[in-house]
Design an enzyme around this catalytic site. Structure first.
Site, PDB file in Angstrom:
ATOM      1  N   LEU A  36       0.817  -1.219   0.000  1.00 32.30           N
ATOM      2  CA  LEU A  36       0.000   0.000   0.000  1.00 32.30           C
ATOM      3  C   LEU A  36       0.844   1.259   0.000  1.00 32.30           C
ATOM      4  O   LEU A  36       0.419   2.298  -0.509  1.00 32.30           O
ATOM      5  CB  LEU A  36      -0.938   0.001   1.203  1.00 32.30           C
ATOM      6  N   GLY A  37       2.020   1.200   0.606  1.00 32.19           N
ATOM      7  CA  GLY A  37       2.860   2.382   0.649  1.00 32.19           C
ATOM      8  C   GLY A  37       4.060   2.190   1.548  1.00 32.19           C
ATOM      9  O   GLY A  37       4.182   1.193   2.260  1.00 32.19           O
ATOM     10  N   GLY A  77       6.630   4.444   4.310  1.00 31.80           N
ATOM     11  CA  GLY A  77       6.825   5.671   5.082  1.00 31.80           C
ATOM     12  C   GLY A  77       8.153   5.671   5.814  1.00 31.80           C
ATOM     13  O   GLY A  77       8.961   4.742   5.672  1.00 31.80           O
ATOM     14  N   GLY A  78       8.347   6.693   6.623  1.00 28.93           N
ATOM     15  CA  GLY A  78       9.613   6.827   7.332  1.00 28.93           C
ATOM     16  C   GLY A  78       9.834   5.757   8.384  1.00 28.93           C
ATOM     17  O   GLY A  78      10.974   5.423   8.702  1.00 28.93           O
ATOM     18  N   GLY A 102       8.216   2.615   8.314  1.00 23.53           N
ATOM     19  CA  GLY A 102       8.003   1.247   7.865  1.00 23.53           C
ATOM     20  C   GLY A 102       7.253   1.179   6.561  1.00 23.53           C
ATOM     21  O   GLY A 102       7.051   2.186   5.867  1.00 23.53           O
ATOM     22  N   VAL A 145       3.740  -0.459   4.496  1.00 24.31           N
ATOM     23  CA  VAL A 145       2.352  -0.824   4.752  1.00 24.31           C
ATOM     24  C   VAL A 145       1.887  -1.788   3.658  1.00 24.31           C
ATOM     25  O   VAL A 145       2.081  -1.534   2.458  1.00 24.31           O
ATOM     26  CB  VAL A 145       1.439   0.412   4.788  1.00 24.31           C
ATOM     27  N   ASP A 182       1.941  13.691  14.934  1.00 22.18           N
ATOM     28  CA  ASP A 182       2.298  13.698  13.513  1.00 22.18           C
ATOM     29  C   ASP A 182       1.035  13.774  12.662  1.00 22.18           C
ATOM     30  O   ASP A 182       0.883  13.050  11.677  1.00 22.18           O
ATOM     31  CB  ASP A 182       3.107  12.445  13.163  1.00 22.18           C
TER      32      ASP A 182
END
Length: 595
Positions: free
Chosen positions: A30-31, A33-34, A36, A38, A146
């Site tokens: 799915l994506g 990020g900083g 981890g 997903v 965040d």
């Protein structure tokens, strides 16, 4: 569920991606990020979920693991209509992860990047939904820290706030270093950028930033290098020239530099209703059609994996699997379709040779197993795991048989010896199985020998009483301390036996325990060791409006200590409040709870 997912939204797994995480078979990426990556997966019942696997660099930091475990425990208590609930996690495995409900909708960041700014009605409904989500998050003792457009998903029935509290786990770790703030620079509050005190008002500043971003299509403090943006946030006013006039009162108040000058979440919601020309009601038409089309695309999910992943030909590395313990209760004997408990051995044995068959027995390329070797069954973890019986060594059986035989011989010899019950009990050795009640129904030598030594009940400890213990707001005590001394700390979800917490944002106050069981006794009950042991009406916290002076409650700590606390009332000292207790503590009254 369609088998033709939208291109680009669900990326296929790469060779470096695990096939299974915590027993969940991964279907797509799915994506990233900083903190981890997903993945998309499914529950055994077929519900889609999003699994975030924490980066290995964070996993190796003990402080991060401790914070991550605490934040996940807190996040699991958040069950709001505008949040994506945490439904599963593993904070202690080789690579930590957590699973949340999958939200079929684009992030606010993606929607604005693809379709531009949102109309006024959508911005107001967005702000109301995020404010309500923060109300639930803050009520669980969490500050998001965040909150940004990427962490606000646009579902068909309103926004969803995700990743609440997780950023805090990365603070003060070996990766971030001392004094380095965690968060996205463009959406930080001034106190966050300056490494000051962070609280619920920090999230309200971010809420103002989100409203402005949705309305104008870009950050209110501009873009550029992190240092330049942070400097403007701390020292300059935001550029609100393109914000619609109706939104200015809301955005301006939320972006006040002084945290005390920002509105409460209740005031934010009231402002949104005052600004809106019509009643605010979340519905299918709350977003522009172009953005709503992105929701339809995200409903075209890839199918769950119908076959289990191939078993590795080498020992898995710590990052390939994050097994979790099966949930209590009987294992499910009927795994759902597509999730068989075991897998056939892969036919490919030579790396890089598709379809290669294994060498026949005796072939020089096929290793010969040692005599008596049996290949272990494939390990399966997670929601459809079948517990494997522990391996027993042959030597243990031999020793056990020898012990049973020796006990049987001793029992026969004891039966043939004359009965010495008439002799003085003092002549018997301490701890003798005959004891003092040889004729009162207690087990004699034969029964003791046949059943083995019996565990003696833990003797009741002597109670120790302490009067007039004052616990200041956001302080806590531990029952093991003699005397219990209130200590300041991050109370709630931090391993305290008895704490007093005050939520200044919502004017709520409560007492509770996050290191054991908490029981409010009724007026007819006597606060005693026996009462505390017998009660099963456990809770986690009690608000002060539920009790009055003289109310009693039990605290059963995970360390094995039990206390009866008598509430003496609430007082004030300067700007802080405190509560007074009389404590009666039975230390080491129970076996400690295993971690």
């Amino acid at each position: 569920m369609t088998s033709t997912p939208s291109a680009g939204l669900f990326k296929p797994l790469e060779q470096s991606d695990p096939a299974v995480v915590g027993g969940y078979r991964l279907a797509a990426v799915l994506g990233t990020g900083g903190m981890g990556k997903v993945y998309l997966s499914y529950t055994p019942g077929g519900r889609p979920i999003a699994i975030k696997v924490i980066r290995a660099e964070f996993s190796e930091d003990p402080e991060f693991r401790r914070r991550f475990q605490r934040e996940v425990q807190a996040a699991q208590r958040v069950q709001g209509l505008y949040t994506a609930p945490v439904i599963d996690s593993d904070t202690e495995g080789p690579q930590p992860w957590l699973a949340t409900a999958y939200v079929p909708g684009p992030s606010l960041a993606h929607a604005v990047a693809q379709h531009g700014a949102l109309p006024l009605g959508s911005v107001l409904l967005l702000s109301v939904g995020v404010a309500e989500a923060l109300h639930v998050i803050h009520g669980a003792g969490i500050v998001h820290r965040d909150l940004k457009p990427a962490n606000v998903l646009l579902a068909s029935d309103g926004p969803r706030v995700i990743d609440f509290g997780i950023a805090r786990a990365a603070e003060s770790t070996a990766l971030t270093g001392t004094g380095v703030s965690v968060g996205t620079p463009s959406f930080m509050a001034p106190e966050q950028a300056a490494a000051g005190t962070i609280g619920p008002a920090t999230d309200i500043f971010a809420l103002g930033q989100i409203a402005a971003f949705a309305a104008i299509g870009s950050p209110a403090y501009g873009e550029g290098s992190s240092h330049a943006v942070l400097y403007r946030i701390v020292h300059e006013d935001p550029d609100l020239s393109r914000v619609p006039a109706e939104l200015l009162p809301l955005v301006t108040r939320c972006l006040t530099r002084d945290p005390d000058g920002r509105p409460s979440l209740t005031e934010v919601i009231e402002l949104c209703h005052e600004i809106s020309p019509e009643p605010l009601r979340q519905g299918e038409d709350w977003l522009p059609r172009s953005v709503a089309g992105s929701i339809t695309e995200r409903l075209q999910l890839p199918e769950p994996a119908k076959t289990p992943p191939p078993q590795p030909t080498v020992a898995p590395t710590p990052t390939q699997y994050a097994p979790q313990q099966p949930a209590p209760g009987p294992a499910n004997p009927y795994p759902p379709a597509g999730f068989p408990p075991a897998a056939a051995a892969p036919t490919q044995t030579a790396p890089g040779v598709p379809g290669a068959m294994p060498p026949p027995p005796g072939h020089p390329m096929r290793p010969t197993p040692p005599p008596g070797h049996r290949p272990p069954p494939p390990a399966v973890h997670g929601p459809y795991a079948h517990p494997q019986p522990p391996k027993r060594k042959r030597t243990g059986l031999i020793v056990a048989a020898s012990v049973v035989g020796a006990i049987a011989v001793l029992a026969i010899i004891g039966a043939l010896l004359p009965n010495d019950s008439g002799k003085d009990d003092a002549s018997k050795s301490p701890g003798s199985s005959a004891g003092a009640n040889t004729g009162g129904g207690a087990d004699g030598p034969e029964e003791e020998a046949a059943s083995g030594a019996k565990d003696k009940p833990r003797p009741d400890p002597e109670p120790v009483s302490y009067e007039g213990i004052d616990i200041t707001q956001n302080y806590a005590v531990m029952l093991a301390d003699d005397p219990p001394r209130p200590e300041e700390g991050d109370v709630q979800y931090s391993g305290h036996d008895l704490y007093y917490y005050v939520d200044t944002l919502f004017s709520d106050s409560w007492i509770g325990s996050d290191n054991g069981k908490f029981i409010l006794l009724n007026n007819a009950q006597e606060g005693s060791l026996e009462t505390c042991r017998a009660e099963t009406r456990y809770t986690e916290k009690i608000t002060l409006d539920q009790i009055s002076a003289g109310s009693q409650f039990c605290v059963l700590s995970d360390a094995g200590h039990i206390a009866v606390a008598t509430y003496g009332g609430e007082g004030e000292s300067g700007d802080a409040t405190y509560v007074t207790f009389d404590l009666t503590i039975w230390r080491n009254a129970e076996e400690p709870v295993a971690d």
